[in-house]
Design a protein around this motif. Structure first.
Motif, short mmCIF file in Angstrom:
data_model
loop_
_atom_site.label_atom_id
_atom_site.label_comp_id
_atom_site.label_asym_id
_atom_site.label_seq_id
_atom_site.Cartn_x
_atom_site.Cartn_y
_atom_site.Cartn_z
N MET A 198 0.82 -1.22 0.00
CA MET A 198 0.00 0.00 0.00
C MET A 198 0.85 1.27 0.00
N TRP A 199 1.91 1.28 0.84
CA TRP A 199 2.66 2.51 1.09
C TRP A 199 4.15 2.39 0.79
N THR A 200 4.61 1.24 0.28
CA THR A 200 6.03 0.89 0.16
C THR A 200 6.62 0.78 1.56
N THR A 201 7.94 0.76 1.67
CA THR A 201 8.57 0.62 2.99
C THR A 201 9.19 1.93 3.46
N LYS A 202 8.70 3.02 2.93
CA LYS A 202 9.20 4.33 3.36
C LYS A 202 8.53 4.75 4.66
N TRP A 203 9.35 5.14 5.64
CA TRP A 203 8.83 5.69 6.90
C TRP A 203 9.26 7.14 6.99
N GLN A 204 8.32 8.00 7.22
CA GLN A 204 8.62 9.43 7.26
C GLN A 204 7.92 10.06 8.45
N ALA A 205 8.69 10.65 9.35
CA ALA A 205 8.14 11.31 10.54
C ALA A 205 8.06 12.81 10.33
N ARG A 206 7.08 13.40 10.94
CA ARG A 206 6.95 14.86 10.90
C ARG A 206 8.00 15.48 11.82
N ASP A 207 8.28 16.73 11.60
CA ASP A 207 9.19 17.44 12.49
C ASP A 207 8.57 17.53 13.89
N PRO A 208 9.33 17.22 14.94
CA PRO A 208 8.76 17.27 16.30
C PRO A 208 8.08 18.59 16.63
N ASP A 209 8.68 19.71 16.22
CA ASP A 209 8.07 21.01 16.50
C ASP A 209 6.71 21.14 15.82
N CYS A 210 6.60 20.61 14.60
CA CYS A 210 5.33 20.66 13.87
C CYS A 210 4.25 19.89 14.61
N VAL A 211 4.61 18.69 15.12
CA VAL A 211 3.66 17.87 15.87
C VAL A 211 3.20 18.60 17.13
N ILE A 212 4.14 19.18 17.85
CA ILE A 212 3.81 19.83 19.11
C ILE A 212 2.99 21.10 18.88
N GLU A 213 3.25 21.80 17.77
CA GLU A 213 2.44 22.97 17.45
C GLU A 213 0.99 22.57 17.19
N GLU A 214 0.80 21.42 16.51
CA GLU A 214 -0.57 20.93 16.29
C GLU A 214 -1.22 20.57 17.62
#
Length: 250
Positions: A21-37
Protein backbone atom coordinates in the motif's frame (compact mmCIF):
# COMPACT_ATOMS: atom_id res chain seq x y z
CA UNK A 1 -7.39 13.86 20.46
CA UNK A 2 -6.28 11.36 17.78
CA UNK A 3 -3.23 12.35 15.73
CA UNK A 4 -0.62 11.04 13.32
CA UNK A 5 3.05 11.88 13.79
CA UNK A 6 4.47 9.72 10.98
CA UNK A 7 3.54 7.74 7.90
CA UNK A 8 4.52 4.31 6.67
CA UNK A 9 6.63 1.49 8.06
CA UNK A 10 10.14 0.37 6.99
CA UNK A 11 9.45 -3.30 7.73
CA UNK A 12 7.93 -6.02 5.53
CA UNK A 13 5.94 -8.34 7.81
CA UNK A 14 4.26 -10.97 5.64
CA UNK A 15 0.84 -10.62 7.32
CA UNK A 16 0.67 -6.86 6.68
CA UNK A 17 -0.50 -5.11 3.51
CA UNK A 18 1.43 -1.92 4.25
CA UNK A 19 4.46 -2.70 2.00
CA UNK A 20 2.20 -2.91 -1.07
CA UNK A 21 0.00 0.00 0.00
CA UNK A 22 2.66 2.51 1.09
CA UNK A 23 6.03 0.89 0.16
CA UNK A 24 8.57 0.62 2.99
CA UNK A 25 9.20 4.33 3.36
CA UNK A 26 8.83 5.69 6.90
CA UNK A 27 8.62 9.43 7.26
CA UNK A 28 8.14 11.31 10.54
CA UNK A 29 6.95 14.86 10.90
CA UNK A 30 9.19 17.44 12.49
CA UNK A 31 8.76 17.27 16.30
CA UNK A 32 8.07 21.01 16.50
CA UNK A 33 5.33 20.66 13.87
CA UNK A 34 3.66 17.87 15.87
CA UNK A 35 3.81 19.83 19.11
CA UNK A 36 2.44 22.97 17.45
CA UNK A 37 -0.57 20.93 16.29
CA UNK A 38 -0.99 19.61 19.84
CA UNK A 39 -0.85 23.18 21.15
CA UNK A 40 -3.59 24.18 18.69
CA UNK A 41 -5.91 21.44 20.05
CA UNK A 42 -5.07 22.44 23.62
CA UNK A 43 -5.93 26.08 22.93
CA UNK A 44 -9.03 25.46 20.80
CA UNK A 45 -10.56 22.34 22.36
CA UNK A 46 -8.88 22.15 25.80
CA UNK A 47 -7.38 18.77 24.85
CA UNK A 48 -5.48 17.08 27.67
CA UNK A 49 -4.63 13.71 26.09
CA UNK A 50 -3.36 12.65 22.66
CA UNK A 51 -3.53 9.23 20.98
CA UNK A 52 -1.01 8.66 18.18
CA UNK A 53 -2.45 6.11 15.76
CA UNK A 54 0.63 5.70 13.59
CA UNK A 55 1.35 2.41 11.88
CA UNK A 56 4.85 2.43 13.41
CA UNK A 57 5.32 5.53 15.53
CA UNK A 58 8.75 4.92 17.10
CA UNK A 59 11.42 3.90 14.63
CA UNK A 60 14.22 6.45 14.98
CA UNK A 61 15.70 6.91 18.45
CA UNK A 62 16.97 10.45 17.83
CA UNK A 63 13.47 11.52 16.72
CA UNK A 64 11.65 10.25 19.81
CA UNK A 65 14.29 11.75 22.12
CA UNK A 66 13.97 15.15 20.45
CA UNK A 67 10.16 14.94 20.58
CA UNK A 68 10.08 14.02 24.28
CA UNK A 69 12.61 16.68 25.30
CA UNK A 70 10.67 19.37 23.44
CA UNK A 71 7.41 18.28 25.09
CA UNK A 72 9.08 18.38 28.50
CA UNK A 73 10.57 21.84 27.90
CA UNK A 74 7.17 23.26 26.91
CA UNK A 75 5.49 21.86 30.04
CA UNK A 76 2.11 21.38 28.34
CA UNK A 77 0.72 19.27 31.21
CA UNK A 78 -0.78 16.64 28.89
CA UNK A 79 -0.66 12.87 28.51
CA UNK A 80 -0.18 10.86 25.34
CA UNK A 81 -0.54 7.24 24.28
CA UNK A 82 0.53 4.80 21.57
CA UNK A 83 -2.50 2.45 21.32
CA UNK A 84 -1.78 0.95 17.88
CA UNK A 85 1.45 -0.89 18.59
CA UNK A 86 5.04 0.09 17.89
CA UNK A 87 8.54 -1.30 17.47
CA UNK A 88 10.85 -1.78 20.46
CA UNK A 89 14.32 -1.25 18.95
CA UNK A 90 14.52 2.47 19.80
CA UNK A 91 12.88 2.14 23.23
CA UNK A 92 15.58 1.50 25.82
CA UNK A 93 16.72 2.67 29.27
CA UNK A 94 17.61 6.08 27.85
CA UNK A 95 14.28 6.60 26.08
CA UNK A 96 11.71 5.23 28.56
CA UNK A 97 12.33 7.87 31.30
CA UNK A 98 11.84 10.58 28.68
CA UNK A 99 8.64 8.91 27.45
CA UNK A 100 7.13 8.95 30.93
CA UNK A 101 8.35 12.42 31.84
CA UNK A 102 6.89 13.84 28.61
CA UNK A 103 3.47 12.35 29.42
CA UNK A 104 3.40 8.90 27.81
CA UNK A 105 1.20 6.70 30.01
CA UNK A 106 0.05 3.83 27.76
CA UNK A 107 1.95 2.07 25.01
CA UNK A 108 1.31 -1.02 22.91
CA UNK A 109 4.14 -3.20 21.65
CA UNK A 110 3.65 -5.57 18.73
CA UNK A 111 5.90 -8.63 19.16
CA UNK A 112 3.22 -10.71 17.32
CA UNK A 113 4.73 -14.07 18.36
CA UNK A 114 6.77 -15.69 21.10
CA UNK A 115 8.24 -18.25 18.71
CA UNK A 116 11.61 -17.42 17.20
CA UNK A 117 10.87 -19.57 14.14
CA UNK A 118 7.56 -17.85 13.51
CA UNK A 119 9.15 -14.41 13.84
CA UNK A 120 11.60 -15.36 11.09
CA UNK A 121 8.81 -16.89 9.00
CA UNK A 122 6.65 -13.73 9.09
CA UNK A 123 9.71 -11.45 8.61
CA UNK A 124 8.99 -9.59 11.83
CA UNK A 125 12.70 -8.92 12.44
CA UNK A 126 12.28 -8.92 16.22
CA UNK A 127 14.72 -10.29 18.77
CA UNK A 128 12.67 -11.44 21.75
CA UNK A 129 15.54 -10.86 24.18
CA UNK A 130 15.72 -7.18 23.16
CA UNK A 131 11.94 -6.93 23.19
CA UNK A 132 11.88 -8.19 26.78
CA UNK A 133 14.48 -5.60 27.86
CA UNK A 134 12.39 -2.83 26.30
CA UNK A 135 9.18 -4.10 27.92
CA UNK A 136 10.81 -4.24 31.35
CA UNK A 137 12.25 -0.75 30.94
CA UNK A 138 8.84 0.74 30.06
CA UNK A 139 7.11 -1.08 32.93
CA UNK A 140 9.82 0.04 35.36
CA UNK A 141 9.19 3.69 34.44
CA UNK A 142 5.47 3.35 35.20
CA UNK A 143 4.11 3.15 31.66
CA UNK A 144 1.08 0.88 31.18
CA UNK A 145 2.18 -1.63 28.56
CA UNK A 146 0.07 -3.81 26.25
CA UNK A 147 1.35 -6.48 23.85
CA UNK A 148 -0.37 -7.47 20.60
CA UNK A 149 -0.05 -11.14 19.62
CA UNK A 150 -1.15 -13.10 16.54
CA UNK A 151 -1.48 -16.90 16.43
CA UNK A 152 -2.76 -19.23 13.72
CA UNK A 153 -0.33 -18.51 10.89
CA UNK A 154 -0.53 -21.06 8.02
CA UNK A 155 2.57 -23.05 9.00
CA UNK A 156 2.32 -22.50 12.78
CA UNK A 157 2.24 -25.65 14.91
CA UNK A 158 0.92 -26.45 18.38
CA UNK A 159 4.49 -26.24 19.70
CA UNK A 160 4.96 -22.73 18.37
CA UNK A 161 1.61 -21.54 19.68
CA UNK A 162 2.56 -22.88 23.12
CA UNK A 163 5.86 -21.00 22.88
CA UNK A 164 3.86 -17.85 22.22
CA UNK A 165 1.58 -18.53 25.20
CA UNK A 166 4.69 -18.99 27.37
CA UNK A 167 5.89 -15.57 26.23
CA UNK A 168 2.48 -14.11 27.11
CA UNK A 169 2.66 -15.59 30.62
CA UNK A 170 6.22 -14.31 31.05
CA UNK A 171 4.93 -10.85 30.08
CA UNK A 172 2.41 -11.02 32.93
CA UNK A 173 5.24 -11.65 35.38
CA UNK A 174 7.18 -8.72 33.88
CA UNK A 175 4.33 -6.39 34.78
CA UNK A 176 2.79 -5.97 31.33
CA UNK A 177 -0.77 -4.81 32.03
CA UNK A 178 -2.70 -5.88 28.93
CA UNK A 179 -2.57 -8.39 26.07
CA UNK A 180 -4.61 -9.28 23.02
CA UNK A 181 -4.32 -12.66 21.35
CA UNK A 182 -5.70 -12.23 17.84
CA UNK A 183 -6.12 -14.97 15.27
CA UNK A 184 -4.28 -14.53 11.99
CA UNK A 185 -6.37 -12.98 9.20
CA UNK A 186 -4.97 -12.99 5.61
CA UNK A 187 -5.55 -9.45 4.42
CA UNK A 188 -5.61 -8.82 0.65
CA UNK A 189 -2.40 -7.11 -0.36
CA UNK A 190 -0.24 -8.95 2.16
CA UNK A 191 2.50 -11.41 1.16
CA UNK A 192 0.82 -14.27 3.05
CA UNK A 193 -2.50 -13.60 1.33
CA UNK A 194 -0.85 -13.83 -2.08
CA UNK A 195 0.79 -17.14 -1.16
CA UNK A 196 -2.42 -18.62 0.25
CA UNK A 197 -4.52 -17.47 -2.70
CA UNK A 198 -2.09 -19.04 -5.18
CA UNK A 199 -1.94 -22.40 -3.38
CA UNK A 200 -5.73 -22.62 -2.94
CA UNK A 201 -5.97 -22.05 0.82
CA UNK A 202 -8.22 -19.12 -0.04
CA UNK A 203 -10.45 -20.53 -2.80
CA UNK A 204 -12.43 -17.37 -3.58
CA UNK A 205 -13.06 -13.88 -2.29
CA UNK A 206 -16.69 -14.27 -1.28
CA UNK A 207 -18.75 -13.09 1.70
CA UNK A 208 -17.59 -16.03 3.81
CA UNK A 209 -13.94 -15.11 3.32
CA UNK A 210 -14.47 -11.50 4.32
CA UNK A 211 -16.58 -12.47 7.34
CA UNK A 212 -13.83 -14.86 8.43
CA UNK A 213 -11.40 -11.92 8.44
CA UNK A 214 -13.37 -10.48 11.37
CA UNK A 215 -12.87 -13.59 13.51
CA UNK A 216 -9.68 -12.12 14.96
CA UNK A 217 -11.94 -10.11 17.28
CA UNK A 218 -14.14 -13.09 18.25
CA UNK A 219 -12.55 -15.26 20.93
CA UNK A 220 -15.30 -17.88 20.83
CA UNK A 221 -15.35 -18.43 17.07
CA UNK A 222 -11.77 -18.27 15.80
CA UNK A 223 -11.11 -19.18 12.18
CA UNK A 224 -7.81 -21.00 11.85
CA UNK A 225 -5.72 -20.86 8.67
CA UNK A 226 -3.09 -23.09 10.25
CA UNK A 227 -2.59 -26.48 8.64
CA UNK A 228 -1.84 -27.95 12.08
CA UNK A 229 -4.39 -26.38 14.45
CA UNK A 230 -8.17 -26.40 14.07
CA UNK A 231 -10.69 -23.63 14.69
CA UNK A 232 -11.79 -24.80 18.15
CA UNK A 233 -8.27 -25.40 19.39
CA UNK A 234 -7.24 -21.95 18.24
CA UNK A 235 -10.06 -20.49 20.36
CA UNK A 236 -8.89 -22.60 23.30
CA UNK A 237 -5.36 -21.22 22.96
CA UNK A 238 -6.62 -17.64 22.71
CA UNK A 239 -9.08 -17.81 25.61
CA UNK A 240 -6.71 -19.88 27.76
CA UNK A 241 -3.73 -17.63 27.11
CA UNK A 242 -5.59 -14.42 27.87
CA UNK A 243 -7.26 -15.92 30.97
CA UNK A 244 -3.95 -17.11 32.39
CA UNK A 245 -2.33 -13.76 31.61
CA UNK A 246 -4.92 -11.79 33.56
CA UNK A 247 -4.96 -14.25 36.46
CA UNK A 248 -1.18 -14.02 36.79
CA UNK A 249 -1.23 -10.27 36.24
CA UNK A 250 -3.82 -9.86 39.00
Amino acid sequence: MPMLISRGCPYQCTFCSSPQMWTTKWQARDPDCVIEEMQFYIDKYKATNFDFYDLTAIVKKSWIIEFCKELISRNLNITWQLPSGTRSEAIDNEVTPLLYKSGCRNMAYAPESGSERMLVSIKKKVKLSKMVKSLKSSVREGINVKINIIIGFPDETHKEMLETLRFVLDAAFMGVSDVYLASFAPYPGSELFDQMYKNGQIPKLDDEYFLNLTSYTDLLHSYSYSRHVGHRMLSVYRIGGMSMFYILNF
